[in-house]
Motif scaffolding. Structure first.
Motif, PDB file in Angstrom:
ATOM      1  N   THR A 141      -5.427  -3.917  -2.431  1.00 17.27           N
ATOM      2  CA  THR A 141      -5.166  -2.987  -1.308  1.00 17.27           C
ATOM      3  C   THR A 141      -5.424  -2.860   0.039  1.00 17.27           C
ATOM      4  N   PHE A 166       0.400  11.054   3.116  1.00 20.25           N
ATOM      5  CA  PHE A 166       1.290  10.373   2.163  1.00 20.25           C
ATOM      6  C   PHE A 166       2.792  11.217   2.116  1.00 20.25           C
ATOM      7  N   CYS A 169       4.044   9.482   5.533  1.00 23.74           N
ATOM      8  CA  CYS A 169       3.612   8.137   5.153  1.00 23.74           C
ATOM      9  C   CYS A 169       3.179   7.410   6.677  1.00 23.74           C
ATOM     10  N   ALA A 187       6.746   2.928   1.968  1.00 27.96           N
ATOM     11  CA  ALA A 187       6.400   3.802   0.619  1.00 27.96           C
ATOM     12  C   ALA A 187       5.907   3.199  -0.345  1.00 27.96           C
ATOM     13  N   THR A 188       6.089   1.572  -0.409  1.00 26.00           N
ATOM     14  CA  THR A 188       5.254   0.781  -1.187  1.00 26.00           C
ATOM     15  C   THR A 188       3.983   0.749  -0.871  1.00 26.00           C
ATOM     16  N   THR A 189       3.667   0.737   0.411  1.00 22.95           N
ATOM     17  CA  THR A 189       2.171   0.666   0.661  1.00 22.95           C
ATOM     18  C   THR A 189       1.366   2.071   0.328  1.00 22.95           C
ATOM     19  N   GLY A 190       2.279   3.173   0.486  1.00 24.68           N
ATOM     20  CA  GLY A 190       1.654   4.374   0.308  1.00 24.68           C
ATOM     21  C   GLY A 190       1.381   4.362  -1.421  1.00 24.68           C
ATOM     22  N   GLU A 191       2.143   3.869  -2.059  1.00 27.98           N
ATOM     23  CA  GLU A 191       2.112   3.897  -3.604  1.00 27.98           C
ATOM     24  C   GLU A 191       0.765   3.005  -3.850  1.00 27.98           C
ATOM     25  N   LEU A 192       0.804   2.126  -3.169  1.00 29.31           N
ATOM     26  CA  LEU A 192      -0.370   1.247  -3.768  1.00 29.31           C
ATOM     27  C   LEU A 192      -1.783   1.783  -3.288  1.00 29.31           C
ATOM     28  N   GLN A 194      -2.309   4.986  -3.045  1.00 29.05           N
ATOM     29  CA  GLN A 194      -2.400   5.961  -3.995  1.00 29.05           C
ATOM     30  C   GLN A 194      -2.945   5.724  -5.298  1.00 29.05           C
ATOM     31  N   GLU A 195      -2.289   4.666  -5.749  1.00 28.07           N
ATOM     32  CA  GLU A 195      -2.901   3.982  -7.052  1.00 28.07           C
ATOM     33  C   GLU A 195      -4.357   3.695  -7.088  1.00 28.07           C
TER      34      GLU A 195
END
Length: 301
Positions: A141, A166, A169, A187-192, A194-195
């Motif tokens: 990340t 988030f 973003c 958005a993909t960076t935000g999802e990572l 948050q994971e």
């Protein structure tokens, strides 16, 4: 002026001036102060403790000694910048009556172009780990985020969790000179991110809780050197056989944005450059790339 200076107190006062009056970053203030300390040590070796008696010849002797020690022009240019700031401070405080650097030019350093990774190398570097653990997900990340946002490594390791938005973003970053800027992320960076927050960060938290987003295995903010080591190890595992640094990912972020058609002003704002001339160096990289393409493919290249 007959006043004798306490060098230790003078250095500390100068450092505080850089931090709180000029609002320079901690690392810059520390580097300038260290440069001045080196100069004061040189003066002490020459038997000179009175800064008001320093003249252009003392500066030249100092630079000559640096040259004999094979110190680069770039380092000497920074030393001179530090001394200029120091003597401006002394003049403002009425501690000296003249600036011995007034007629000294900085040594020519040339303009070295920042090194960037290719897009293929970035793809290799950002491959998701096969085995997901709290540490492997954290490392993945951090590297992903560095390339996705162009953060300085110091900004990355000190970024507070609360500065991640988030909903919209974006990151709220406090950069050099305590200047705040907003950096968007995909958005993909935000999802990572948050994971990582949901799966890894809880396993790393130890009392007292740390406000930084990325935590070491001791539950504290990670050091710059530790992240550098993580990046080098990840690059080697990904088959990237070149010297790599966190700053190279920042350069890659800027270079790839400009290649993709981003305007210079937007890139300047995201990088947090005070002067757009600093950002313009990336246009030279793109110009060099286009020249190479022209030479390779044009029938009369």
């Amino acid at each position: 002026m007959k006043q004798r200076f306490s060098h230790r107190q003078l250095l500390e006062n100068f450092r505080q001036h850089l931090l709180f009056q000029r609002r320079l970053a901690d690392n810059t203030s520390a580097a300038y102060t260290a440069d001045v300390e080196t100069f004061l040590h040189f003066l002490a070796q020459q038997g000179n403790q009175n800064l008001n008696q320093i003249n252009i010849e003392h500066i030249r002797q100092y630079l000559l000694q640096a040259h004999e020690k094979n110190i680069s022009n770039r380092s000497n240019a920074r030393r001179l910048a530090s001394l200029r700031s120091f003597f401006h401070y002394l003049l403002a405080q009425n501690l000296v009556q003249q600036n011995p650097l007034e007629h000294i030019d900085a040594p020519k350093t040339g303009q070295s172009l920042p090194k960037a990774l290719s897009r293929q190398e970035v793809e290799q570097l950002l491959v998701r780990p096969q085995v997901i653990t709290p540490l492997s997900l954290r490392n993945h990340t951090m590297i992903h985020m560095l390339y996705a946002t162009g953060l300085r490594v110091s900004e990355l390791v000190h970024l507070p969790l609360k500065n991640c938005n988030f909903t919209n973003c974006h990151l709220r970053v406090l950069g050099k000179g305590s200047k705040e800027r907003i950096i968007p992320f995909a958005a993909t960076t935000g999802e990572l991110i948050q994971e990582y927050i949901q799966k890894s960060r809880p396993a790393l938290i130890k009392p007292p809780q740390c406000e930084q987003l990325f935590l070491s295995n001791r539950g504290r903010a990670m050091s710059r050197n530790r992240f550098w080591q993580i990046l080098r190890d990840t690059a080697a595992s990904a088959g990237i056989h070149k010297e790599i640094s966190p700053h190279m990912l920042r350069h890659s972020f800027a270079t790839h944005l400009l290649i993709g058609g981003a305007d210079l002003r937007s890139v300047q704002m995201m990088l947090g450059h005070a002067d757009i001339a600093t950002t313009q160096i990336y246009t030279q990289i793109e110009g060099d790339r286009l020249k190479a393409v022209h030479r390779k493919f044009h029938p009369r290249g």
